[in-house]
Scaffold this motif. Structure first.
Motif, mmCIF file in Angstrom:
data_model
loop_
_atom_site.group_PDB
_atom_site.id
_atom_site.type_symbol
_atom_site.label_atom_id
_atom_site.label_comp_id
_atom_site.label_asym_id
_atom_site.label_seq_id
_atom_site.Cartn_x
_atom_site.Cartn_y
_atom_site.Cartn_z
ATOM 1 N N VAL A 110 26.403 15.770 24.769
ATOM 2 C CA VAL A 110 26.708 17.090 25.325
ATOM 3 C C VAL A 110 28.172 17.141 25.734
ATOM 4 O O VAL A 110 28.683 16.227 26.380
ATOM 5 C CB VAL A 110 25.806 17.410 26.533
ATOM 6 C CG1 VAL A 110 26.093 18.821 27.042
ATOM 7 C CG2 VAL A 110 24.337 17.267 26.164
ATOM 8 N N LEU A 111 28.840 18.225 25.374
ATOM 9 C CA LEU A 111 30.227 18.470 25.745
ATOM 10 C C LEU A 111 30.278 19.576 26.789
ATOM 11 O O LEU A 111 29.759 20.669 26.556
ATOM 12 C CB LEU A 111 31.040 18.883 24.517
ATOM 13 C CG LEU A 111 32.475 19.378 24.782
ATOM 14 C CD1 LEU A 111 33.337 18.255 25.344
ATOM 15 C CD2 LEU A 111 33.082 19.938 23.491
ATOM 16 N N ASP A 112 30.907 19.287 27.924
ATOM 17 C CA ASP A 112 31.149 20.304 28.945
ATOM 18 C C ASP A 112 32.598 20.763 28.809
ATOM 19 O O ASP A 112 33.530 20.043 29.184
ATOM 20 C CB ASP A 112 30.882 19.728 30.342
ATOM 21 C CG ASP A 112 30.937 20.788 31.430
ATOM 22 O OD1 ASP A 112 31.271 21.948 31.121
ATOM 23 O OD2 ASP A 112 30.649 20.456 32.596
ATOM 24 N N ALA A 113 32.787 21.957 28.245
ATOM 25 C CA ALA A 113 34.113 22.497 27.983
ATOM 26 C C ALA A 113 34.582 23.290 29.199
ATOM 27 O O ALA A 113 34.083 24.387 29.454
ATOM 28 C CB ALA A 113 34.076 23.387 26.740
ATOM 29 N N GLY A 133 33.313 15.474 28.821
ATOM 30 C CA GLY A 133 33.856 16.739 29.287
ATOM 31 C C GLY A 133 35.363 16.778 29.250
ATOM 32 O O GLY A 133 36.029 15.746 29.118
ATOM 33 N N PHE A 134 35.888 17.983 29.360
ATOM 34 C CA PHE A 134 37.332 18.142 29.485
ATOM 35 C C PHE A 134 37.629 19.332 30.371
ATOM 36 O O PHE A 134 36.806 20.229 30.562
ATOM 37 C CB PHE A 134 38.011 18.303 28.114
ATOM 38 C CG PHE A 134 37.712 19.584 27.392
ATOM 39 C CD1 PHE A 134 38.410 20.752 27.668
ATOM 40 C CD2 PHE A 134 36.735 19.616 26.403
ATOM 41 C CE1 PHE A 134 38.145 21.930 26.991
ATOM 42 C CE2 PHE A 134 36.464 20.796 25.710
ATOM 43 C CZ PHE A 134 37.170 21.954 26.007
ATOM 44 N N ASP A 135 38.834 19.325 30.907
ATOM 45 C CA ASP A 135 39.295 20.432 31.727
ATOM 46 C C ASP A 135 40.809 20.518 31.633
ATOM 47 O O ASP A 135 41.488 19.516 31.400
ATOM 48 C CB ASP A 135 38.881 20.250 33.186
ATOM 49 C CG ASP A 135 38.918 21.565 33.946
ATOM 50 O OD1 ASP A 135 37.871 22.232 34.027
ATOM 51 O OD2 ASP A 135 39.993 21.935 34.443
ATOM 52 N N GLN A 136 41.319 21.720 31.815
ATOM 53 C CA GLN A 136 42.762 21.931 31.764
ATOM 54 C C GLN A 136 43.480 21.325 32.972
ATOM 55 O O GLN A 136 44.627 20.911 32.877
ATOM 56 C CB GLN A 136 43.046 23.430 31.682
ATOM 57 C CG GLN A 136 44.502 23.788 31.472
ATOM 58 C CD GLN A 136 44.715 25.281 31.488
ATOM 59 O OE1 GLN A 136 44.319 25.954 32.423
ATOM 60 N NE2 GLN A 136 45.332 25.812 30.446
ATOM 61 N N GLN A 156 41.812 15.502 30.024
ATOM 62 C CA GLN A 156 42.514 16.758 30.249
ATOM 63 C C GLN A 156 42.777 17.424 28.900
ATOM 64 O O GLN A 156 43.314 16.811 27.973
ATOM 65 C CB GLN A 156 43.837 16.522 30.974
ATOM 66 C CG GLN A 156 44.551 17.806 31.370
ATOM 67 C CD GLN A 156 45.798 17.549 32.200
ATOM 68 O OE1 GLN A 156 46.181 16.399 32.428
ATOM 69 N NE2 GLN A 156 46.432 18.617 32.654
ATOM 70 N N HIS A 157 42.371 18.678 28.792
ATOM 71 C CA HIS A 157 42.544 19.412 27.535
ATOM 72 C C HIS A 157 42.429 20.902 27.827
ATOM 73 O O HIS A 157 41.650 21.329 28.674
ATOM 74 C CB HIS A 157 41.475 18.988 26.519
ATOM 75 C CG HIS A 157 41.618 19.678 25.190
ATOM 76 N ND1 HIS A 157 42.495 19.252 24.224
ATOM 77 C CD2 HIS A 157 41.000 20.782 24.684
ATOM 78 C CE1 HIS A 157 42.414 20.058 23.165
ATOM 79 N NE2 HIS A 157 41.521 20.991 23.430
ATOM 80 N N ASP A 158 43.191 21.688 27.097
ATOM 81 C CA ASP A 158 43.184 23.142 27.223
ATOM 82 C C ASP A 158 42.323 23.729 26.111
ATOM 83 O O ASP A 158 42.529 23.416 24.929
ATOM 84 C CB ASP A 158 44.620 23.659 27.115
ATOM 85 C CG ASP A 158 44.754 25.126 27.479
ATOM 86 O OD1 ASP A 158 43.764 25.874 27.329
ATOM 87 O OD2 ASP A 158 45.851 25.527 27.906
ATOM 88 N N PRO A 162 43.351 23.094 19.802
ATOM 89 C CA PRO A 162 42.307 22.497 18.955
ATOM 90 C C PRO A 162 41.727 21.229 19.578
ATOM 91 O O PRO A 162 42.422 20.472 20.258
ATOM 92 C CB PRO A 162 43.046 22.174 17.655
ATOM 93 C CG PRO A 162 44.247 23.077 17.651
ATOM 94 C CD PRO A 162 44.635 23.233 19.093
ATOM 95 N N LEU A 163 40.453 21.005 19.321
ATOM 96 C CA LEU A 163 39.780 19.792 19.799
ATOM 97 C C LEU A 163 39.997 18.684 18.780
ATOM 98 O O LEU A 163 39.055 18.135 18.193
ATOM 99 C CB LEU A 163 38.290 20.064 19.994
ATOM 100 C CG LEU A 163 37.932 21.094 21.064
ATOM 101 C CD1 LEU A 163 36.478 21.526 20.939
ATOM 102 C CD2 LEU A 163 38.191 20.515 22.453
ATOM 103 N N ASP A 164 41.275 18.316 18.572
ATOM 104 C CA ASP A 164 41.603 17.363 17.522
ATOM 105 C C ASP A 164 41.156 15.943 17.829
ATOM 106 O O ASP A 164 41.251 15.052 16.981
ATOM 107 C CB ASP A 164 43.107 17.392 17.225
ATOM 108 C CG ASP A 164 43.962 17.275 18.481
ATOM 109 O OD1 ASP A 164 43.423 16.915 19.552
ATOM 110 O OD2 ASP A 164 45.170 17.556 18.393
#
Length: 298
Positions: A110-113, A133-136, A156-158, A162-164
């Motif tokens: 599961v991915l929590d965006a 998970g990721f968060d800005q 950390q990701h916005d 892209p989810l590269d």
């Protein structure tokens, strides 16, 4: 809203909410030195952990009189995390709705965006999911990592990017709760989430209900546009609002099908803690959730 003069303000502190308008309270913050700002930052960090919930809000901060609790993105766009003083929405409203939707997640990836401080991650793990998970916000990533431990991947990701770092068809379930209306290109973000979702997987999206936006804003329900709200603390809050039909069109353009639409209802426990909010949300919509699947390839 009432404008407050802070020219003779004492040490910085979180004040009473200056705006609610059917959403989470917003706190006015007083100016101060760099040391004062750090003290308030520590206070808010502690409050996040105490409350166990946050709301991300895109803002611009003209001038330097606000407490500098800003995480800069690569584009320099500031993000301020404004707290739910009483978990009015997430604790009694959004989170129970989403947890009912996800069902049995044992063994699922599961991915929590937009994971915030990791509350959903904790719940997913407790239900047997292999959650990431990721968060800005770097602060939210730090809190989430502290909550779930080193064995869970949180980065950390916005969501605008892209989810590269994820391959195609990598996850069984994606949560994107109360975040999509802050994304600049919603269709591109939804397509990217669809890309990393397995063919039989599900994407759960929650956002502010179009009717709630219309009631709060007073403009045409059918307008699709960015809304700006000027707060007395000098912030300008920007978010996207659009009618229900446009949300469905966005999902379709991203290759997704809305299999279920749920209009949030407060849990009964809310009436004891917040009777006025419970009464209002029993009569008027606040949030809406979409259970989405990938459209079959032909």
């Amino acid at each position: 809203m009432k404008n407050t003069d802070h020219s003779t303000a004492p040490a910085p502190a979180l004040n009473t909410p200056i705006r609610s308008a059917g959403r989470a309270p917003v706190y006015q913050m007083q100016p101060g030195t760099a040391a004062d700002r750090q003290a308030v930052s520590d206070l808010i960090s502690d409050r996040i952990l105490q409350l166990g919930d946050t709301m991300r809000t895109n803002v611009e901060t003209p001038g330097t009189t606000l407490v500098d609790l800003v995480d800069q993105t690569e584009e320099g766009r500031p993000i301020v995390w404004l707290l739910h003083e009483d978990e009015r929405y997430n604790g009694f409203y959004d989170r129970p709705t989403i947890l009912r939707l996800i069902g049995d997640v044992r063994g699922q990836r599961v991915l929590d965006a937009g994971c915030g401080p990791g509350l959903y991650l904790v719940e997913l793990i407790s239900r047997g999911a292999k959650a990431i998970g990721f968060d800005q916000s770097s602060d939210m990533v730090r809190h989430a990592r502290g909550r779930v431990g080193p064995g869970v991947h949180v980065r950390q990701h916005d969501l605008d990017d892209p989810l590269d770092w994820l391959p195609d068809k990598a996850v069984d379930l994606i949560l994107a709760t109360l975040v999509i209306h802050y994304v600049r290109d919603r269709i591109a973000a939804l397509r990217e989430l669809s890309r990393v979702l397995r063919p039989q997987g599900q994407l759960i999206v929650s956002t502010s209900h179009p009717t709630a936006d219309w009631l709060a804003d007073g403009a045409s329900y059918f307008d699709a546009r960015y809304v700006e709200e000027n707060w007395s603390c000098g912030m300008v809050h920007r978010y996207w609002q659009q009618p229900l039909q446009h949300w469905i069109e966005d999902f379709t353009a991203a290759g997704l099908i809305a299999e279920r639409i749920v209009e949030h209802r407060s849990v009964p426990e809310m009436v004891r803690e917040h009777p006025a909010a419970y009464d209002r949300l029993s009569r008027e919509p606040g949030f809406i959730a979409f259970q989405l699947t990938k459209r079959a390839a032909h």
